[in-house]
Design a protein around this motif. Structure first.
Motif, short mmCIF file in Angstrom:
data_model
loop_
_atom_site.label_atom_id
_atom_site.label_comp_id
_atom_site.label_asym_id
_atom_site.label_seq_id
_atom_site.Cartn_x
_atom_site.Cartn_y
_atom_site.Cartn_z
N ALA A 100 -11.55 4.63 -10.39
CA ALA A 100 -12.26 5.31 -9.31
C ALA A 100 -13.01 4.31 -8.43
CB ALA A 100 -13.23 6.35 -9.88
N THR A 101 -13.64 3.33 -9.06
CA THR A 101 -14.36 2.29 -8.32
C THR A 101 -13.39 1.49 -7.46
OG1 THR A 101 -16.00 2.14 -10.09
CG2 THR A 101 -15.89 0.29 -8.55
N ALA A 102 -12.24 1.13 -8.01
CA ALA A 102 -11.24 0.36 -7.25
C ALA A 102 -10.74 1.15 -6.05
CB ALA A 102 -10.08 -0.04 -8.15
N ILE A 103 -10.50 2.43 -6.22
CA ILE A 103 -10.03 3.27 -5.10
C ILE A 103 -11.07 3.28 -3.99
CG2 ILE A 103 -9.57 5.67 -4.41
CD1 ILE A 103 -8.24 6.01 -7.20
N GLN B 279 -10.55 1.58 -0.21
CA GLN B 279 -10.72 2.40 0.99
C GLN B 279 -11.78 1.80 1.91
OE1 GLN B 279 -8.69 4.86 1.98
NE2 GLN B 279 -7.59 4.21 0.15
N TYR B 280 -12.85 1.29 1.33
CA TYR B 280 -13.91 0.64 2.12
C TYR B 280 -13.37 -0.61 2.83
CZ TYR B 280 -18.33 -1.63 3.25
OH TYR B 280 -19.37 -2.23 3.92
N ILE B 281 -12.60 -1.42 2.12
CA ILE B 281 -12.01 -2.63 2.71
C ILE B 281 -11.08 -2.27 3.85
CG2 ILE B 281 -10.38 -4.53 2.26
CD1 ILE B 281 -11.60 -4.69 -0.58
N LYS B 282 -10.27 -1.24 3.67
CA LYS B 282 -9.33 -0.82 4.73
C LYS B 282 -10.08 -0.28 5.95
CE LYS B 282 -5.26 0.33 1.97
NZ LYS B 282 -4.36 1.42 1.53
N ARG B 283 -11.09 0.54 5.74
CA ARG B 283 -11.81 1.15 6.86
C ARG B 283 -12.62 0.13 7.64
NH1 ARG B 283 -12.48 6.07 3.46
NH2 ARG B 283 -10.99 7.53 4.37
N LYS B 284 -13.25 -0.81 6.92
CA LYS B 284 -14.09 -1.81 7.58
C LYS B 284 -13.30 -3.04 8.02
CE LYS B 284 -18.02 0.30 7.11
NZ LYS B 284 -18.87 0.70 8.22
N GLN B 285 -12.01 -3.09 7.64
CA GLN B 285 -11.13 -4.22 7.96
C GLN B 285 -11.80 -5.55 7.58
OE1 GLN B 285 -10.20 -3.58 12.10
NE2 GLN B 285 -8.69 -2.00 11.60
N LEU B 286 -12.21 -5.63 6.32
CA LEU B 286 -12.92 -6.82 5.83
C LEU B 286 -11.98 -8.01 5.74
CD1 LEU B 286 -15.13 -5.26 3.02
CD2 LEU B 286 -15.72 -5.74 5.39
N LYS B 287 -12.59 -9.19 5.72
CA LYS B 287 -11.83 -10.44 5.65
C LYS B 287 -12.11 -11.12 4.31
CE LYS B 287 -11.75 -11.26 10.54
NZ LYS B 287 -11.81 -10.48 11.43
N ASP B 288 -11.17 -11.97 3.88
CA ASP B 288 -11.37 -12.71 2.63
C ASP B 288 -12.28 -13.91 2.88
OD1 ASP B 288 -9.79 -14.67 3.81
OD2 ASP B 288 -8.03 -14.24 2.60
N THR B 289 -12.46 -14.74 1.86
CA THR B 289 -13.41 -15.86 1.97
C THR B 289 -12.98 -16.91 2.98
OG1 THR B 289 -12.34 -16.93 0.09
CG2 THR B 289 -14.29 -15.59 -0.38
N ILE C 187 -7.92 -8.91 4.94
CA ILE C 187 -7.37 -8.50 3.65
C ILE C 187 -6.30 -7.45 3.93
CG2 ILE C 187 -7.87 -7.39 1.45
CD1 ILE C 187 -10.74 -8.48 1.71
N GLN C 188 -5.09 -7.69 3.40
CA GLN C 188 -3.98 -6.78 3.62
C GLN C 188 -3.46 -6.27 2.28
OE1 GLN C 188 -1.04 -8.81 5.94
NE2 GLN C 188 -2.41 -9.16 7.65
N PHE C 189 -3.10 -5.00 2.26
CA PHE C 189 -2.53 -4.38 1.07
C PHE C 189 -1.06 -4.09 1.37
CE2 PHE C 189 -7.03 -3.51 0.94
CZ PHE C 189 -7.35 -3.84 -0.36
N VAL C 190 -0.18 -4.63 0.55
CA VAL C 190 1.25 -4.48 0.76
C VAL C 190 1.78 -3.45 -0.24
CG1 VAL C 190 3.47 -5.68 0.78
CG2 VAL C 190 1.39 -6.88 1.48
N ASP C 191 2.51 -2.46 0.27
CA ASP C 191 3.11 -1.44 -0.60
C ASP C 191 4.17 -2.08 -1.49
OD1 ASP C 191 1.54 0.55 0.47
OD2 ASP C 191 3.04 1.16 1.95
#
Length: 138
Positions: A48-51, A55-65, A70-74
């Motif tokens: 649940a925490t990971a989900i 979702q937060y990373i996708k909505r805020k379009q966060l960047k890595d270090t 950060i991109q999620f590939v299906d």
């Protein structure tokens, strides 16, 4: 020195794993015999925490270090792949009483002989997968 935060997060994760008894062989044994909800609760909370974080990373379009987005590939769905991989992982988990997270936690807790052997076997399995990966169906 700038990556010390990752070490501190890892140490905190290990402490939480140990204190929550997620690294306990007895708790893992209970889970595989369906005697207790303890481990299922921990795994469900992690899921649940990971989900929420994804979702937060996708909505805020966060960047890595390094500043890259950060991109999620299906992944391609394959019943055989997940069935075989999950079975191998589950058997290893049941036999050793540790998956990768608790493996390092137990090593840090002082179980050097048993977890050292498990760590060597895990690294050997990862190395072997790297060798045969191109010949496996993906």
């Amino acid at each position: 020195m700038k990556n010390i935060r990752f070490l501190l997060i890892g140490v905190l994760f290990g402490i939480i794993m140990y204190k929550s008894e997620a690294a306990s062989w007895y708790r893992i044994y209970e889970m595989f015999q369906f005697r207790s909800f303890h481990m299922y609760g921990i795994i469900g909370t992690g899921l649940a925490t990971a989900i929420l974080i994804v979702q937060y990373i996708k909505r805020k379009q966060l960047k890595d270090t390094s500043g890259e987005p950060i991109q999620f590939v299906d992944k391609k769905m394959s019943i055989t792949r997940y069935l075989v991989g999950g079975t191998i992982f589950g058997l290893g988990w049941a036999l050793t009483g540790a998956c990768p997270g608790p493996m390092f936690t137990l090593l840090g807790a002082g179980y050097f002989a048993s977890m050292g052997l498990v760590l060597v076997a895990a690294l050997a399995g990862t190395w072997l997968y790297g060798i045969v990966r191109n010949r496996l169906p993906h």
